[in-house]
Structures are given as C-alpha cells and as structure tokens.
Design a protein around this motif. Structure first.
Motif, PDB file in Angstrom:
ATOM      1  N   VAL A   1       0.812  -1.181   0.132  1.00 50.28           N
ATOM      2  CA  VAL A   1       0.107   0.035  -0.001  1.00 50.28           C
ATOM      3  C   VAL A   1       0.885   1.189   0.002  1.00 50.28           C
TER       4      VAL A   1
ATOM      5  N   VAL B   1      -6.849   7.696  -1.784  1.00 49.50           N
ATOM      6  CA  VAL B   1      -6.963   6.310  -1.152  1.00 49.50           C
ATOM      7  C   VAL B   1      -8.534   5.669  -2.040  1.00 49.50           C
TER       8      VAL B   1
ATOM      9  N   ARG C   1      -7.053   4.991  -5.652  1.00 46.89           N
ATOM     10  CA  ARG C   1      -6.450   3.811  -5.987  1.00 46.89           C
ATOM     11  C   ARG C   1      -7.066   2.440  -5.715  1.00 46.89           C
TER      12      ARG C   1
ATOM     13  N   TYR D   1      -8.398   1.249  -2.800  1.00 45.16           N
ATOM     14  CA  TYR D   1      -7.899   0.682  -1.533  1.00 45.16           C
ATOM     15  C   TYR D   1      -9.218   0.266  -0.910  1.00 45.16           C
TER      16      TYR D   1
ATOM     17  N   ASP E   1     -13.946  -3.504  -0.032  1.00 43.58           N
ATOM     18  CA  ASP E   1     -12.673  -3.814   0.189  1.00 43.58           C
ATOM     19  C   ASP E   1     -11.809  -2.989   1.238  1.00 43.58           C
ATOM     20  N   GLY E   2     -12.585  -2.037   2.108  1.00 41.06           N
ATOM     21  CA  GLY E   2     -11.908  -1.715   3.249  1.00 41.06           C
ATOM     22  C   GLY E   2     -12.571  -0.475   3.695  1.00 41.06           C
TER      23      GLY E   2
ATOM     24  N   THR F   1      -7.445  -1.930   4.342  1.00 37.87           N
ATOM     25  CA  THR F   1      -7.754  -2.728   3.308  1.00 37.87           C
ATOM     26  C   THR F   1      -7.602  -4.057   2.739  1.00 37.87           C
TER      27      THR F   1
ATOM     28  N   ARG G   1      -6.021  -5.401   0.646  1.00 38.50           N
ATOM     29  CA  ARG G   1      -4.595  -5.407   0.113  1.00 38.50           C
ATOM     30  C   ARG G   1      -3.714  -5.658   1.165  1.00 38.50           C
ATOM     31  N   SER G   2      -3.790  -5.341   2.172  1.00 39.04           N
ATOM     32  CA  SER G   2      -2.861  -5.589   3.431  1.00 39.04           C
ATOM     33  C   SER G   2      -3.816  -5.964   4.718  1.00 39.04           C
TER      34      SER G   2
ATOM     35  N   HIS H   1      -3.462   1.640   8.372  1.00 36.54           N
ATOM     36  CA  HIS H   1      -2.389   2.335   7.818  1.00 36.54           C
ATOM     37  C   HIS H   1      -3.031   3.902   8.315  1.00 36.54           C
TER      38      HIS H   1
END
Length: 378
Positions: free
Chosen positions: A4, A155, A158, A160, A269-270, A293, A295-296, A301
């Motif tokens: 990220v 954010v 992208r 996220y 997704d987040g 997110t 993605r992690s 974050h």
C-alpha cells in the motif's frame, strides 16, 4: 499481501508564476488569518487591500505586508496593476462586486467565497458574467484542500476501499453566525453544510436523489430554518453519503464541550475514517486519516502530515485559480462546477420544505434556466 502506497498527494499543485498581483477585498478573520497567511507561506503576492472599514484594511496591510490600501473596493478594482481579485466579504455582497470587476480588462481571475451567492439565480449570474468577460472564476470551497479529504480522495482513486458503500460526516460545532445572516432563514446548510456537500461531490460526484431534514437551533434568536441538519445523498450505484450537522452541539456554554468533525467511508474492500482538525483553531492540529484494506489484511495505515486545514488549505484554493489563469484552463473548483454544489444546497432546502426525497435534476435544471447574456435573464 499487496503493498500500500502511503505517499498520498495532499499538497496543491502550484502555478509556475507566483507573483500575480492579488487585490484583496475584505479584512476580516478569513482574509487576515487564513488567506493572507497561506499566501505568504506559498509565496503569492497580495498587492492591495480594501475593506468596508478603511482602518481595518490599513491595519491588516501593515500586519501582512501589503503595499497598497484603498478606501473602497471600487477604487481597488480599477487599479490596472491588479490581475487577480480575492473576495472575502459576505456572500450576499459578492454579485455587486463581480458586476463591476468584470468591466475591468486587467482582471484575469476572481476567487469568490463560498457560498457563491445566497441563491441559485445570483450564483448563476456571477458565473455567466465571468465567463462572458473571459475571466477565470474559482470558489473558495477549501474543505477540498483539507489534507485528510485530499488523502481520502487518493485512497479512493487507488481502489484501496473498493466500491464505496456508505460515507458519513458528523459535525458538532458552535459557529459564530455573522450579522448579515440574521435577515436570511437559510443558515446552516448554506453556510456550514456546504463544506460537506462540496466534499461529497469532490469524492463521489453528483448524486441522483437528496433527502434532508432539519430543525431550529434552540440557541439562535433570529428566525431560521436550519440549525441542526441531516441530509442524505443517494447515488446510482446505491452509495449513500450522509452528513449530520449539529450547530447546537450541546453540551454547550458553561459546561464541558465536545466539538469535532469526523468522517468515515466504508467500501467493499476496506474502510477509512478520520477527523478534521479545525475545531481546535488557532492551535495547529492536523486532520487525521486511517484506513484498512483487503490489500494488506489486518493492518491499519495511518499517514500523517504537519499541514492543517486552517490556514494551509487556502494555498490550494488560490493556487488552482492561478494555474487556470496561467494555462487558460478551467479551475479545479470553478464557478461552473460550483453551481452543482449550489444546486445540491437548493435540493436540500426543497426536500425540507416539501418533506420528500428530491431528484437532483429538479434543481440542477435551474443551472440552464438561470443563464444570463449581457447581464439579463434569457
């Protein structure tokens, strides 16, 4: 686990030329402590100032190092050295200034306060007058340049958070309503909530439907419709964006206060959430953002920065106008775009008055019907 990128662009893009000569109209708090401080830090060039009270203008000029002071705004706009006009007066006075400013060939750009006007008809006239004169018009919708809102936009862009599902803003504040507002019934949505309405547009675009409710603020003595307001925007993809604006904010005077602005966006997704640091002004308290997110997974974050909404965001609102003048393009927060924000404000009031959900097209259509040519209604 996908990386990220926390390098989120929160700073405004600056014009190549920073020395455009700016004529400032108004010497109150917003001009003295926000515009002029931000311009100094950005390296911009306030050249002249005028105000309703000449003594106030002179004092601000001495405080902020402005070389020229005029007795009246009419005299200021006639100075052929001025290239950019920066208006910081009550919005019900902006139209009369713009009507005269567009007659001056040396003025290349005008930055107006938000709200652009007290109603859609006058807002449309301001935009049309500037467009017909070939003058770039920007609107000081400065929450778009709050650092947390700017970072949230990155954010979202992208991906996220995935597809947004629900966005909320919650404000508890006790504003000082200026004296000029006492003759109007529309108070909170037009003058405070408009920040949140414009931020929703910046993040998600125009909604399809609007539902709003409100009640009076028990503290306000003058006649008004909206002191505590809630409005919900519904989008074609089922996204809901809703704001609760509590300008009563009890506990209040004489007891412990709990003043804040919080926001949250939930996606497939987040989720991201944050705060706006403005309620602590003049203490410099940066706005915040945290997000998690898919993605992690399992990680929050929390990017951080030193800049603050007041006054640093005001660099962005002027910079976007100067870039538009420099490149002969439309400002990021241009007058034509801002008419959609004004149409949403009007949709909120229409929903309140008629006690129903309003289609955005009902008020957005007025942008065309209020078109002007040569200052006269079509």
């Amino acid at each position: 686990m996908e990386a990220v990128d926390l390098n989120l662009p929160i700073n405004p893009e600056m014009p190549r030329r920073k020395d455009y000569r700016i004529g400032c109209i108004g010497s109150g708090f917003i001009m003295r402590d926000c515009h002029l401080v931000a311009y100094r830090d950005a390296g911009f060039h306030p050249y002249a100032i005028s105000s309703r009270t000449h003594g106030n203008a002179k004092a601000v000029a001495e405080l902020r190092g402005i070389p020229h002071v005029y007795e009246t705004w009419e005299a200021l706009i006639r100075d052929p050295q001025i290239e950019i006009l920066d208006i910081a007066v009550p919005p019900d006075r902006q139209l009369e200034i713009v009507r005269e400013a567009v007659k001056q060939a040396h003025i290349k750009g005008i930055l107006c306060q938000k709200p652009l006007a007290m109603n859609m008809r006058e807002a449309c006239e301001i935009v049309e007058l500037c467009e017909e004169a070939g003058i770039k018009i920007g609107v000081n919708s400065n929450m778009r340049y709050d650092q947390s809102i700017r970072a949230l936009k990155a954010v979202l862009d992208r991906g996220y958070l995935g597809e947004p599902v629900l966005a909320t803003i919650e404000m508890r504040a006790i504003p000082h309503w200026q004296d000029f507002l006492h003759k109007y019934e529309h108070v909170e949505i037009l003058n405070m909530g408009i920040h949140h309405i414009d931020a929703f547009r910046y993040l998600f675009g125009d909604p399809e439907r609007i539902t709003a409710v409100t009640r009076r603020d028990p503290r306000i003595a003058f006649k008004h419709i909206d002191g505590i307001s809630q409005y919900t925007f519904q989008y074609g993809n089922e996204l809901m964006a809703t704001s609760l604006d509590d300008a009563w904010a009890w506990p209040g005077e004489g007891t412990e206060q709990d003043i804040y602005i919080k926001w949250r966006v939930e996606g497939l997704d987040g989720v991201a959430q944050g705060t706006i640091g403005w309620p602590t002004y003049p203490e410099r308290t940066p706005s915040t953002l945290e997000f998690t997110t898919k993605r992690s997974p399992g990680k929050w974050h929390r990017p951080a920065w030193e800049q603050v909404w007041f006054p640093d965001a005001f660099q962005g609102t002027m910079a976007q106008l100067l870039r538009a003048v420099e490149t002969n393009t439309e400002p990021e927060i241009g007058g034509r775009d801002n008419l959609h924000t004004m149409a949403l404000v009007e949709a909120c009031y229409k929903s309140i008055a008629e006690r129903r959900t309003v289609e955005f097209s009902e008020t957005a259509s007025k942008i065309k019907s209020y078109t002007f040519e040569g200052g006269s209604p079509l």
